[in-house]
Structure formats: C-alpha cells, structure tokens
Design a protein around this motif. Sequence first.
Motif, PDB file in Angstrom:
ATOM      1  N   THR A 116      -5.238   2.590  -3.095  1.00  0.00           N
ATOM      2  CA  THR A 116      -3.803   2.914  -3.024  1.00  0.00           C
ATOM      3  C   THR A 116      -2.988   1.660  -2.757  1.00  0.00           C
ATOM      4  O   THR A 116      -2.191   1.582  -1.804  1.00  0.00           O
ATOM      5  CB  THR A 116      -3.507   4.001  -1.956  1.00  0.00           C
ATOM      6  OG1 THR A 116      -3.912   3.556  -0.667  1.00  0.00           O
ATOM      7  CG2 THR A 116      -4.197   5.298  -2.313  1.00  0.00           C
ATOM      8  N   LEU A 168      -2.227  -1.739 -10.289  1.00  0.00           N
ATOM      9  CA  LEU A 168      -2.315  -0.530  -9.484  1.00  0.00           C
ATOM     10  C   LEU A 168      -3.783  -0.206  -9.233  1.00  0.00           C
ATOM     11  O   LEU A 168      -4.561  -0.045 -10.178  1.00  0.00           O
ATOM     12  CB  LEU A 168      -1.636   0.631 -10.204  1.00  0.00           C
ATOM     13  CG  LEU A 168      -1.704   1.999  -9.508  1.00  0.00           C
ATOM     14  CD1 LEU A 168      -1.042   1.945  -8.142  1.00  0.00           C
ATOM     15  CD2 LEU A 168      -1.057   3.064 -10.383  1.00  0.00           C
ATOM     16  N   ASN A 169      -4.164  -0.127  -7.973  1.00  0.00           N
ATOM     17  CA  ASN A 169      -5.521   0.221  -7.591  1.00  0.00           C
ATOM     18  C   ASN A 169      -5.458   1.570  -6.892  1.00  0.00           C
ATOM     19  O   ASN A 169      -5.121   1.662  -5.710  1.00  0.00           O
ATOM     20  CB  ASN A 169      -6.109  -0.849  -6.655  1.00  0.00           C
ATOM     21  CG  ASN A 169      -7.564  -0.603  -6.326  1.00  0.00           C
ATOM     22  OD1 ASN A 169      -7.994   0.552  -6.173  1.00  0.00           O
ATOM     23  ND2 ASN A 169      -8.345  -1.658  -6.226  1.00  0.00           N
ATOM     24  N   LYS A 170      -5.764   2.622  -7.639  1.00  0.00           N
ATOM     25  CA  LYS A 170      -5.628   3.970  -7.079  1.00  0.00           C
ATOM     26  C   LYS A 170      -6.673   4.235  -5.996  1.00  0.00           C
ATOM     27  O   LYS A 170      -6.424   4.994  -5.061  1.00  0.00           O
ATOM     28  CB  LYS A 170      -5.718   5.026  -8.179  1.00  0.00           C
ATOM     29  CG  LYS A 170      -4.523   4.988  -9.122  1.00  0.00           C
ATOM     30  CD  LYS A 170      -4.538   6.170 -10.077  1.00  0.00           C
ATOM     31  CE  LYS A 170      -3.298   6.146 -10.959  1.00  0.00           C
ATOM     32  NZ  LYS A 170      -3.236   7.292 -11.890  1.00  0.00           N
ATOM     33  N   SER A 223       0.155  11.361  -8.881  1.00  0.00           N
ATOM     34  CA  SER A 223       0.105  10.189  -9.758  1.00  0.00           C
ATOM     35  C   SER A 223       1.355   9.342  -9.530  1.00  0.00           C
ATOM     36  O   SER A 223       2.435   9.737  -9.941  1.00  0.00           O
ATOM     37  CB  SER A 223       0.069  10.647 -11.209  1.00  0.00           C
ATOM     38  OG  SER A 223      -1.027  10.165 -11.876  1.00  0.00           O
ATOM     39  N   PRO A 224       1.214   8.186  -8.904  1.00  0.00           N
ATOM     40  CA  PRO A 224       2.399   7.406  -8.543  1.00  0.00           C
ATOM     41  C   PRO A 224       2.895   6.501  -9.666  1.00  0.00           C
ATOM     42  O   PRO A 224       2.137   6.101 -10.553  1.00  0.00           O
ATOM     43  CB  PRO A 224       1.885   6.553  -7.380  1.00  0.00           C
ATOM     44  CG  PRO A 224       0.464   6.274  -7.767  1.00  0.00           C
ATOM     45  CD  PRO A 224      -0.021   7.510  -8.481  1.00  0.00           C
ATOM     46  N   GLU A 225       4.178   6.219  -9.596  1.00  0.00           N
ATOM     47  CA  GLU A 225       4.749   5.153 -10.405  1.00  0.00           C
ATOM     48  C   GLU A 225       5.161   4.070  -9.409  1.00  0.00           C
ATOM     49  O   GLU A 225       5.909   4.337  -8.483  1.00  0.00           O
ATOM     50  CB  GLU A 225       5.969   5.639 -11.185  1.00  0.00           C
ATOM     51  CG  GLU A 225       5.695   6.834 -12.099  1.00  0.00           C
ATOM     52  CD  GLU A 225       4.708   6.487 -13.198  1.00  0.00           C
ATOM     53  OE1 GLU A 225       3.988   7.398 -13.660  1.00  0.00           O
ATOM     54  OE2 GLU A 225       4.664   5.307 -13.603  1.00  0.00           O
ATOM     55  N   THR A 255       7.626   9.319  -7.364  1.00  0.00           N
ATOM     56  CA  THR A 255       6.611  10.363  -7.445  1.00  0.00           C
ATOM     57  C   THR A 255       6.700  11.156  -8.738  1.00  0.00           C
ATOM     58  O   THR A 255       5.925  12.077  -8.962  1.00  0.00           O
ATOM     59  CB  THR A 255       6.737  11.324  -6.244  1.00  0.00           C
ATOM     60  OG1 THR A 255       8.059  11.893  -6.240  1.00  0.00           O
ATOM     61  CG2 THR A 255       6.488  10.591  -4.946  1.00  0.00           C
ATOM     62  N   TYR A 282       0.411   8.629  -1.319  1.00  0.00           N
ATOM     63  CA  TYR A 282       0.906   9.693  -2.205  1.00  0.00           C
ATOM     64  C   TYR A 282      -0.292  10.315  -2.866  1.00  0.00           C
ATOM     65  O   TYR A 282      -1.113   9.617  -3.436  1.00  0.00           O
ATOM     66  CB  TYR A 282       1.880   9.144  -3.244  1.00  0.00           C
ATOM     67  CG  TYR A 282       2.366  10.179  -4.244  1.00  0.00           C
ATOM     68  CD1 TYR A 282       2.226   9.982  -5.609  1.00  0.00           C
ATOM     69  CD2 TYR A 282       2.972  11.355  -3.799  1.00  0.00           C
ATOM     70  CE1 TYR A 282       2.672  10.925  -6.517  1.00  0.00           C
ATOM     71  CE2 TYR A 282       3.411  12.308  -4.701  1.00  0.00           C
ATOM     72  CZ  TYR A 282       3.265  12.085  -6.056  1.00  0.00           C
ATOM     73  OH  TYR A 282       3.716  13.028  -6.951  1.00  0.00           O
ATOM     74  N   SER A 283      -0.381  11.619  -2.833  1.00  0.00           N
ATOM     75  CA  SER A 283      -1.562  12.307  -3.332  1.00  0.00           C
ATOM     76  C   SER A 283      -1.538  12.528  -4.840  1.00  0.00           C
ATOM     77  O   SER A 283      -2.576  12.789  -5.443  1.00  0.00           O
ATOM     78  CB  SER A 283      -1.717  13.655  -2.628  1.00  0.00           C
ATOM     79  OG  SER A 283      -0.543  14.420  -2.800  1.00  0.00           O
ATOM     80  N   ASN A 321       0.844  -1.184   0.000  1.00  0.00           N
ATOM     81  CA  ASN A 321       0.000   0.000   0.000  1.00  0.00           C
ATOM     82  C   ASN A 321       0.882   1.236   0.000  1.00  0.00           C
ATOM     83  O   ASN A 321       1.964   1.227   0.587  1.00  0.00           O
ATOM     84  CB  ASN A 321      -0.925   0.010   1.229  1.00  0.00           C
ATOM     85  CG  ASN A 321      -2.027  -1.015   1.098  1.00  0.00           C
ATOM     86  OD1 ASN A 321      -1.876  -2.158   1.511  1.00  0.00           O
ATOM     87  ND2 ASN A 321      -3.127  -0.610   0.503  1.00  0.00           N
ATOM     88  N   HIS A 376       4.373  -0.867 -12.881  1.00  0.00           N
ATOM     89  CA  HIS A 376       2.964  -0.857 -13.227  1.00  0.00           C
ATOM     90  C   HIS A 376       2.715  -0.260 -14.606  1.00  0.00           C
ATOM     91  O   HIS A 376       1.774  -0.658 -15.283  1.00  0.00           O
ATOM     92  CB  HIS A 376       2.134  -0.115 -12.164  1.00  0.00           C
ATOM     93  CG  HIS A 376       1.924   1.337 -12.449  1.00  0.00           C
ATOM     94  ND1 HIS A 376       2.808   2.316 -12.043  1.00  0.00           N
ATOM     95  CD2 HIS A 376       0.931   1.974 -13.114  1.00  0.00           C
ATOM     96  CE1 HIS A 376       2.363   3.479 -12.432  1.00  0.00           C
ATOM     97  NE2 HIS A 376       1.233   3.314 -13.072  1.00  0.00           N
TER      98      HIS A 376
END
Lengths: 114, 110
Positions: free
Chosen positions: B68, B63-65, B30-32, B91, B27-28, B24, B50
């Motif tokens: 998270t 990836l499940n935003k 768009s993550p990599e 990030t 990060y607010s 998990n 991902h």
Amino acid sequence: KAGVTQTPRYLIKTRGQQVTLSCSPISGHRSVSWYQQTPGQGLQFLFEYFSETQRNKGNFPGRFSGRQFSNSRSEMNVSTLELGDSALYLCASSSSGQGSTTQYFGPGTRLTVL
Amino acid sequence: AQRVTQPEKLLSVFKGAPVELKCNYSYSGSPELFWYVQYSRQRLQLLLRHISRESIKGFTADLNKGETSFHLKKPFAQEEDSAMYYCALSTSLNTDKLIFGTGTRLQVFP
C-alpha cells in the motif's frame, strides 16, 4: 486559458461573522472542489460540485456550505466563524469531474478569523 | 477509513543525489494515487498519477498494492525540485474528491 481564480485573496473577519468565498473555474470546466489547508491538518476536502449538484461533502460542520451556479462558478459560505476556521481555502476545477482528468487549483483565499 | 501517510515532513538532499519521497495509503478498494507539487509562491499542481505510468521531470512513482505504497522517486535531484510534495488518494474515478497526505518538503542543496 485563464486559470482558476479565487476572490478575495485575503480576508480578515471576527468571530461570529460569516464569510463568502468565490471560485471561478477554468472555462469549460464543470467540476469544482473546495479544500481547507491548515498547518495542523493539512489539506482537507470540503465539497465537490458538478453541474450545480453537490456530489461529495467532507467531514465539516454544517456551518460550512457551498453552491455552484449554472456558469460553474462556485461559492462557499462559512457562518458563525470560529478562530479555528483561519486557513487557506483552495478550490480546484476539472473538466469532467472524474478522477482521471487533471484538477487545476486556484491560488487560494487566506481567511484570518480574529 | 481512507488515509494517506507521508512520514517525512522534511527531506534534505544534495544536488545529484537520489530522492525518494514516501507515501503509504489505507484503502480497501482499488485506489487512484497522485502526486501533487507546490513550488514556492506557485499553485498546487499535479505532478503525476499512477494510472498514466508516466515520468514527469524525471520523477516516477509505482503503485505497490501489497505494501500500500506509492513512493515518488528521482535518481538525480536538481535544485529546482525543491518544493512541497503531496501524495493524494482518490477512491473512485467518478469523483474529484482527493484525500491528501500532510506533505513532505524537499530541499535540494547545491
């Protein structure tokens, strides 16, 4: 291609001394990052260098410093060593310094501070 | 603050059993997300990321935003999968800086 190399592989120092670790990236790679690995904190980011410029720095005290040379080789220096600096120091290199390219890790330098 | 959490230090399964290593992130933006693996006496190496949406050695991760999460899955574990697995977050695509989780040791018994 030869992989990322780090020298020395093992190092024993005493408190108060300073140490310099070296990392040679894969040929053609311009980005070098450093990480500290400890059993308690895991892998923590130290610095990132790209084309001789420090691009990012982690939350470490000023005793930790680094640099990158024109041939992309990088060194990190730790001054006034403390017992808590004992760790495995890893470096990684990539060709473009962009997160989309693969980073290749070296074998690490194991530093023991007595 | 950006953070990666891997709740399990150790996961033990028998050969042929399904595996799910949990990850998990916090990060607010768009993550990599990445999974790295370290086999015994070998270097840390990239397993998958991902953005590639690829399957490596039978492993997949979605990836499940909303949750998270970026859990690593394999339907049938093999003994050679035994290793240390690290989930990592970047990030930005303009940096190699990675934030790692504390890792999960996977043991696959025969």
